[in-house]
Design an enzyme around this catalytic site. Structure first.
Site, PDB file in Angstrom:
ATOM      1  N   CYS A   1       0.837  -1.209   0.000  1.00  0.00           N
ATOM      2  CA  CYS A   1       0.000   0.000   0.000  1.00  0.00           C
ATOM      3  C   CYS A   1       0.865   1.249   0.000  1.00  0.00           C
ATOM      4  O   CYS A   1       1.417   1.627   1.036  1.00  0.00           O
ATOM      5  CB  CYS A   1      -0.925  -0.013   1.211  1.00  0.00           C
ATOM      6  SG  CYS A   1      -1.940   1.465   1.341  1.00  0.00           S
TER       7      CYS A   1
ATOM      8  N   CYS B   1      -0.357   4.083   2.223  1.00  0.00           N
ATOM      9  CA  CYS B   1      -0.128   3.843   3.666  1.00  0.00           C
ATOM     10  C   CYS B   1       1.339   4.100   4.021  1.00  0.00           C
ATOM     11  O   CYS B   1       1.645   4.719   5.036  1.00  0.00           O
ATOM     12  CB  CYS B   1      -0.444   2.411   4.057  1.00  0.00           C
ATOM     13  SG  CYS B   1      -1.966   1.732   3.409  1.00  0.00           S
ATOM     14  N   ASP B   2       2.237   3.582   3.220  1.00  0.00           N
ATOM     15  CA  ASP B   2       3.643   3.510   3.630  1.00  0.00           C
ATOM     16  C   ASP B   2       4.601   4.370   2.805  1.00  0.00           C
ATOM     17  O   ASP B   2       5.776   4.495   3.158  1.00  0.00           O
ATOM     18  CB  ASP B   2       4.121   2.040   3.553  1.00  0.00           C
ATOM     19  CG  ASP B   2       3.330   1.142   4.498  1.00  0.00           C
ATOM     20  OD1 ASP B   2       2.892   1.641   5.548  1.00  0.00           O
ATOM     21  OD2 ASP B   2       3.142  -0.034   4.181  1.00  0.00           O
TER      22      ASP B   2
END
Ligand code: NDP
Length: 316
Positions: free
Chosen positions: A138, A141-142
């Protein structure tokens, strides 16, 4: 009714942001929900490290911390959260009958399916070892943790292009690893990728391994595998993002709920109702597009409100 059968007004299957939010709302509505957590309690967020894009956490939090907060918040209002895995569901008549791997049988007036989706993996030996230590599924997300670094994205579809473009605004250099000699993504996405000076597309390339001491340090790639042009080499990278698709977790529903061609549950948007009256779906299992914790939580809330209204209108 068997000894180990319990009754509930609302059974929630799955314990990601959608499931826990649905549990919070239904418990506050006095529906005494039961949540069956599934085999990954807390869902996909528990395999990321830091979460900085969930509103309400100005300093960020961790994936496990966020899910723990959500679970405790739902429990505070009486949600009955149980570990276990749903092995069968019979939606042919209300109340619905659901069985779990621990031998529990549940009679549920309504069901919210929030079983999520799982990122597909390449099944490399080291993939899981570096999860959260350089491997991610993701970018939104990261990606932030790879500012100014070198990263690679695997895949040739719209998701891979989208992830590569997102990362190109953060990372110094992005490599898109594509197994064929073309991108499957839409033309507009392809063009955006080709127009980005810091994205290099590696066509005809497969990943055969990852390496690094504690954190990921690089990937072993093979170009033109099986031909006389075959070349194996190492690509130094700090981040390796999988974008080869997601698989919605709908196996247990086999043949009962209407799915789209990718296997996602079809809902009557903006409502969360499915083709079966009394069965609702929330979160990634019904969402091929947004797939964010906050959107999943939002749909969990909608499902809970839909359940509340449904029970009021369709008492058993
Ligand atoms: P797709 O199935 O479209 O693409 C998956 C990609 O991963 C393909 O390029 C495929 O390669 C590659 N792949 C699959 N398995 C492997 C493997 N083992 N090794 C290497 N590569 C592999 O999935 P997406 O998640 O990209 O998209 C899903 C759907 O969502 C699509 O319909 C897409 O259009 C849509 N979507 C739309 C967006 C938008 O409009 N902005 C954004 C994101 C998704 P190959 O081509 O060789 O099969």
């Amino acid at each position: 009714m068997a000894e180990n059968t319990i009754k509930t007004k609302c059974l929630i299957i799955g314990s990601g942001p959608a499931g826990y939010t649905a549990a919070l709302y239904t418990s506050r509505a006095n529906l005494n929900p039961i949540v069956i957590e599934g085999n990954q309690p807390g869902g996909q967020l528990t395999i990321t490290t830091d979460v900085e894009n969930f509103p309400g956490y100005p300093e960020g939090t961790t994936g496990t911390g966020l899910m723990d907060d959500m679970r405790r918040q739902a429990e505070r209002f009486g949600a009955d959260i149980r570990s276990g895995f749903v092995t069968s569901a019979d939606f042919s008549q209300r109340p619905f009958n659901i069985k779990t791997d621990s031998g529990l049988e549940i009679e549920a007036e309504t069901v919210i399916i929030s079983t999520g989706a799982s990122a597909k993996f390449l099944d490399l030996a080291d993939e899981k070892r570096y999860m959260g230590m350089g491997v991610s599924a993701c970018a939104t997300c990261d990606g932030f943790f790879y500012r100014g670094k070198r990263v690679a994205v695997v895949g040739g579809g719209d998701t891979a292009c989208e992830e590569a473009l997102y990362l190109s605004n953060l990372a110094k250099e992005v490599f898109l690893i594509v197994r064929k000699d073309y991108l499957r993504a839409s033309k507009v996405m392809q063009q955006r990728v080709f127009d980005k000076p810091n994205i290099t597309v590696l066509f005809n390339t497969n990943t055969i391994g990852l390496y690094g001491e504690e954190f990921l340090e690089g990937a072993r790639l093979v170009e033109f595998k099986g031909t006389d042009k075959e070349r194996v080499y190492e690509l130094t990278i700090d981040g390796f993002f999988l974008a080869i698709g997601h698989r919605p977790n709908t196996e247990v529903l086999a043949g009962q709920i209407t799915l789209d061609e990718q296997g996602y549950i079809v809902t009557d948007a903006p409502h969360t109702s499915t083709n079966i009256p009394g069965v609702f779906a929330a979160g990634d299992v019904a969402d091929p597009h947004y797939r964010q914790a906050i959107t999943a939580a939002g749909s969990g809330c909608r499902a809970a409100l839909d359940v509340e209204r449904f029970i009021g209108e369709n008492p058993i």
